[in-house]
Write an enzyme that holds these catalytic residues in place. Structure first.
Site, PDB file in Angstrom:
ATOM      1  N   GLU A  57      34.737  40.911  41.031  1.00 36.99           N
ATOM      2  CA  GLU A  57      35.640  40.527  42.225  1.00 36.99           C
ATOM      3  C   GLU A  57      36.026  39.451  41.760  1.00 36.99           C
ATOM      4  O   GLU A  57      35.567  38.191  41.557  1.00 36.99           O
ATOM      5  CB  GLU A  57      34.364  40.023  43.420  1.00 36.99           C
ATOM      6  CG  GLU A  57      33.411  41.143  43.880  1.00 36.99           C
ATOM      7  CD  GLU A  57      34.444  42.357  44.464  1.00 36.99           C
ATOM      8  OE1 GLU A  57      35.298  42.071  45.127  1.00 36.99           O
ATOM      9  OE2 GLU A  57      33.838  43.689  44.376  1.00 36.99           O
ATOM     10  N   ASN A  92      32.942  28.517  45.062  1.00 32.96           N
ATOM     11  CA  ASN A  92      33.440  28.437  46.233  1.00 32.96           C
ATOM     12  C   ASN A  92      32.588  28.631  47.487  1.00 32.96           C
ATOM     13  O   ASN A  92      32.622  28.154  48.623  1.00 32.96           O
ATOM     14  CB  ASN A  92      34.987  29.289  46.448  1.00 32.96           C
ATOM     15  CG  ASN A  92      34.706  30.667  46.158  1.00 32.96           C
ATOM     16  OD1 ASN A  92      33.799  31.050  45.437  1.00 32.96           O
ATOM     17  ND2 ASN A  92      35.806  31.226  46.549  1.00 32.96           N
ATOM     18  N   CYS A 104      38.370  33.574  48.097  1.00 33.19           N
ATOM     19  CA  CYS A 104      39.285  34.476  47.398  1.00 33.19           C
ATOM     20  C   CYS A 104      40.366  35.302  48.494  1.00 33.19           C
ATOM     21  O   CYS A 104      41.398  35.545  48.170  1.00 33.19           O
ATOM     22  CB  CYS A 104      38.392  35.690  46.793  1.00 33.19           C
ATOM     23  SG  CYS A 104      37.359  36.292  47.705  1.00 33.19           S
TER      24      CYS A 104
HETATM   25  P1  NAD Z   1      35.264  31.175  36.786  1.00 34.66           P
HETATM   26  O1  NAD Z   1      35.857  32.595  36.220  1.00 34.66           O
HETATM   27  O2  NAD Z   1      35.781  29.967  36.050  1.00 34.66           O
HETATM   28  O3  NAD Z   1      33.926  31.163  36.544  1.00 34.66           O
HETATM   29  C1  NAD Z   1      32.855  32.018  37.553  1.00 34.66           C
HETATM   30  C2  NAD Z   1      31.563  31.930  36.552  1.00 34.66           C
HETATM   31  O4  NAD Z   1      31.782  32.649  35.363  1.00 34.66           O
HETATM   32  C3  NAD Z   1      30.794  30.782  36.385  1.00 34.66           C
HETATM   33  O5  NAD Z   1      29.680  30.814  36.912  1.00 34.66           O
HETATM   34  C4  NAD Z   1      31.191  30.566  35.203  1.00 34.66           C
HETATM   35  O6  NAD Z   1      30.230  29.652  34.288  1.00 34.66           O
HETATM   36  C5  NAD Z   1      31.047  31.709  34.217  1.00 34.66           C
HETATM   37  N1  NAD Z   1      31.549  32.172  33.046  1.00 34.66           N
HETATM   38  C6  NAD Z   1      32.641  31.425  32.537  1.00 34.66           C
HETATM   39  N2  NAD Z   1      33.024  32.010  31.358  1.00 34.66           N
HETATM   40  C7  NAD Z   1      32.215  33.157  30.955  1.00 34.66           C
HETATM   41  C8  NAD Z   1      32.077  34.066  30.016  1.00 34.66           C
HETATM   42  N3  NAD Z   1      32.671  33.870  28.971  1.00 34.66           N
HETATM   43  N4  NAD Z   1      31.072  34.825  30.351  1.00 34.66           N
HETATM   44  C9  NAD Z   1      30.401  35.198  31.442  1.00 34.66           C
HETATM   45  N5  NAD Z   1      30.368  34.211  32.370  1.00 34.66           N
HETATM   46  C10 NAD Z   1      31.266  33.084  32.339  1.00 34.66           C
HETATM   47  O7  NAD Z   1      35.561  31.172  38.217  1.00 34.66           O
HETATM   48  P2  NAD Z   1      35.487  29.988  39.261  1.00 34.66           P
HETATM   49  O8  NAD Z   1      36.621  29.079  38.827  1.00 34.66           O
HETATM   50  O9  NAD Z   1      34.137  29.335  39.211  1.00 34.66           O
HETATM   51  O10 NAD Z   1      35.735  30.968  40.926  1.00 34.66           O
HETATM   52  C11 NAD Z   1      37.120  30.819  41.116  1.00 34.66           C
HETATM   53  C12 NAD Z   1      37.514  32.293  41.200  1.00 34.66           C
HETATM   54  O11 NAD Z   1      36.727  33.319  41.662  1.00 34.66           O
HETATM   55  C13 NAD Z   1      38.986  32.373  41.802  1.00 34.66           C
HETATM   56  O12 NAD Z   1      39.781  33.216  41.127  1.00 34.66           O
HETATM   57  C14 NAD Z   1      38.702  33.124  43.289  1.00 34.66           C
HETATM   58  O13 NAD Z   1      39.579  33.897  43.759  1.00 34.66           O
HETATM   59  C15 NAD Z   1      37.281  34.133  42.606  1.00 34.66           C
HETATM   60  N6  NAD Z   1      36.730  34.581  43.757  1.00 34.66           N
HETATM   61  C16 NAD Z   1      36.577  35.861  44.053  1.00 34.66           C
HETATM   62  C17 NAD Z   1      35.878  36.439  45.114  1.00 34.66           C
HETATM   63  C18 NAD Z   1      36.179  38.184  45.333  1.00 34.66           C
HETATM   64  O14 NAD Z   1      34.882  38.425  45.924  1.00 34.66           O
HETATM   65  N7  NAD Z   1      36.940  38.727  45.047  1.00 34.66           N
HETATM   66  C19 NAD Z   1      35.233  35.684  45.755  1.00 34.66           C
HETATM   67  C20 NAD Z   1      35.216  34.398  45.570  1.00 34.66           C
HETATM   68  C21 NAD Z   1      35.914  33.926  44.577  1.00 34.66           C
END
Ligand code: NAD
Length: 531
Positions: free
Chosen positions: A259, A164, A293
């Site tokens: 996060e 995002n 988020c």
């Molecule tokens: P995601 O969990 O699908 O993926 C995030 C990252 O993790 C990607 O780079 C992905 O390739 C990697 N990944 C996937 N499986 C993995 C594994 N088993 N081990 C290690 N890495 C792995 O999340 P997304 O869909 O890319 O992001 C959206 C989410 O992020 C939403 O839930 C949003 O709320 C959250 N978010 C949180 C914050 C915060 O600061 N709290 C900020 C931005 C986004």
């Protein structure tokens, strides 16, 4: 920057494909496509580097001691050059960001300046935050010792990012870790690796900076391989993936920060400045197409002002312009990041409508090419609907009428998430009292997203929204360090009271001294025991 494969973007003009020609004569390097969500076109084909993670992290680990030895100001010099590079290349980075995310130009151009603000905040304070401290010895046994707490970095920090805010999140986590003296491997989302990869390329190739920053592309397997190798993992993404990372980190006994997702509530009280609240709700719900988020994901409005508030919000949501605006300022709301994300939003809205909600504005996929969903205002919603209890992450604003502040607080807390919330009222003292009753990591009063741009305060989710926090002044950089205690004696007698040989005289002296110094009353100090 790949460990070995150059990769290509649309600008680099290589066609997409599932694999590249064999490099070792045996297996071709698998590849994946990066698509523009605005029109579905393939904009790049990149290597899946999951098999290269171990070698890349080993190399970072070898390079890290010299980086640590530069000290905070030496490292700050290089980070300052990165700031300059970002100023010089901001437009190109924003173009890549827009290609891979489908953001409006206004939002695509916002990430680099925000990251630079963060860079400067930590670059200027790194020396102070990382300085040794010397606590005073606390008792007779330690009175002659010099005590030092040093902040020594984890050698390799793995930064795993979502799609995002690809650049902002990568830099918000990577830069404090670099300043702390760690080497950093960034694993960008497979949906949005281009801008981050370009910045890491700039660090290594254009600046010729020390090779302590790496970008490893690929899907989840690349992230999982990084969790297997790094000494600290900073993850931003979904709660589902966060759990997997916590499990693996627990097995390896490495620290991590998570996060995760959110379902942020906005509470509008009867005495709120309604125009400001309505403007805040619309920006907070639709900014980045609702994919922040800390987006407003549900709104609770006190009964007396509900109708007026809804009318103000409806008027503003209707006025939003949606589309792919290139470099114009013609769109307020862009595409969703992917068809998969659009399907989640579509489900939440259609389930709400089926259960009796009404869409006052929008309510369906937009009638245009690409992953666009209409900015949507939902009313007559209740807490049981998926749009009110699951993370929607889309341009939707469900608004619900509540009796009073107590009901709003109860409903806001009725969530497995606890990222942040906003409270809107003219009575600031009351707002702060309400903030302390909310089960979330941050509360913005009469404001939107402000904690995210305010680096002295921590940013972290409670409950299923995270573990640990980022930013927060000194914490934001020290979290990438292990505190190291150094005690040095100033006096060097031949032996010490507690050392060999053990004798009755030394034992009694030590116990008497302890009693004399620590007992509450004179009787005990002088050796009397009460039974
Ligand atoms: P995601 O969990 O699908 O993926 C995030 C990252 O993790 C990607 O780079 C992905 O390739 C990697 N990944 C996937 N499986 C993995 C594994 N088993 N081990 C290690 N890495 C792995 O999340 P997304 O869909 O890319 O992001 C959206 C989410 O992020 C939403 O839930 C949003 O709320 C959250 N978010 C949180 C914050 C915060 O600061 N709290 C900020 C931005 C986004």
């Amino acid at each position: 920057m790949g460990a070995s494969d150059p990769g290509t973007t649309a600008a680099g003009a290589e066609t997409s494909g599932a694999s590249a020609p064999p490099e070792n004569g045996l297996h071709p390097t698998p590849r994946f496509d990066v698509k523009s969500p605005a029109d579905g076109s393939v904009v790049a084909s990149l290597p899946d580097q999951s098999a290269e993670v171990r070698a890349a992290v080993d190399q970072l680990r070898r390079n890290q001691p010299a980086w640590e030895a530069l000290g905070p100001n030496g490292r700050g010099e290089w980070v300052g050059r990165l700031r300059d590079w970002l100023f010089d290349n901001d437009e190109r980075v924003a173009e890549l960001l827009q290609q891979e995310t489908g953001k409006p130009w206004q939002e695509a151009t916002l990430e680099v300046p925000t990251a630079i603000d963060l860079i400067e905040y930590y670059r200027k304070r790194a020396e102070e935050y990382l300085a040794d401290s010397h606590p005073r010895p606390h008792g007779l046994l330690t009175v002659s010792k010099k005590l030092t707490i040093a902040h020594r970095p984890y050698p390799v920090v793995g930064v795993i990012c979502p799609w995002n805010f690809p650049v902002l999140i990568a830099l918000v986590d990577a830069v404090p870790a670099l300043l702390a003296g760690a080497a950093v491997a960034i694993k960008p989302s497979e949906l949005t690796p281009l801008a981050t990869r370009e910045i890491v390329r700039g660090w290594r190739e254009d600046l010729g900076a020390p090779e302590v920053l790496e970008c490893l592309t690929g899907e989840g397997a690349t992230g999982a391989a990084l969790v297997d190798e790094a000494d600290y993992v900073q993850f931003t993404g979904s709660t589902r993936t966060g759990r997997k990372i916590a499990q693996r980190a627990a097995e390896r006994l490495i620290p991590y920060g998570l996060e995760l997702g959110g379902k942020d509530a906005m509470i509008v009280l009867a005495d709120a400045e309604l125009e400001r609240a309505a403007n805040g709700a619309v920006w907070g719900g639709m900014f980045n197409t609702g994919q922040a988020c800390t987006s407003v994901e549900r709104v609770y409005v006190e009964e007396p002002v509900y109708d007026e508030f809804v009318a103000l919000v409806a008027e503003r949501v209707r006025g939003l312009r949606q589309g792919a605006d290139g470099k114009g300022s013609d769109a307020d709301v862009g595409a969703l990041s992917s068809e998969a994300q659009l399907a989640i939003v579509e489900r939440h809205v259609s389930e709400a409508l089926a259960k009796g909600a009404r869409a006052l504005v929008g309510g369906k996929r937009a009638d245009m090419e690409g992953a666009f969903f209409e900015p949507t205002l939902l009313v007559d919603v209740d807490q049981s609907m998926s749009c009110m209890c699951e993370e929607s992450f889309g341009p939707t604003l469900p608004v619900m009428k509540v009796r009073d502040a107590d009901e709003a607080i109860r409903l806001a807390n009725d969530s497995s998430y606890g990222l942040s919330a906003t409270v809107w009222t003219r009575d600031r003292a009351r707002a702060e009292r309400i903030a302390r009753r909310l089960e979330v990591g941050a509360v913005n009063v009469n404001d939107m997203f402000m904690n995210v741009f305010t680096f002295p305060v921590p940013q972290g989710g409670w409950k299923e929204s995270g573990v640990g926090s980022r930013l927060g002044g000194a914490h934001g950089i020290r979290k990438y360090c292990r505190p190291q205690a150094i005690t040095a004696t100033r006096l060097t007698p031949r032996s010490e009271l507690l050392w060999y040989p053990y004798t009755a005289r030394k034992r009694k002296l030590a116990l008497r001294l302890t009693r004399f110094l620590l007992a509450r009353d004179w009787a005990r100090r002088l050796g009397r025991r009460r039974h």
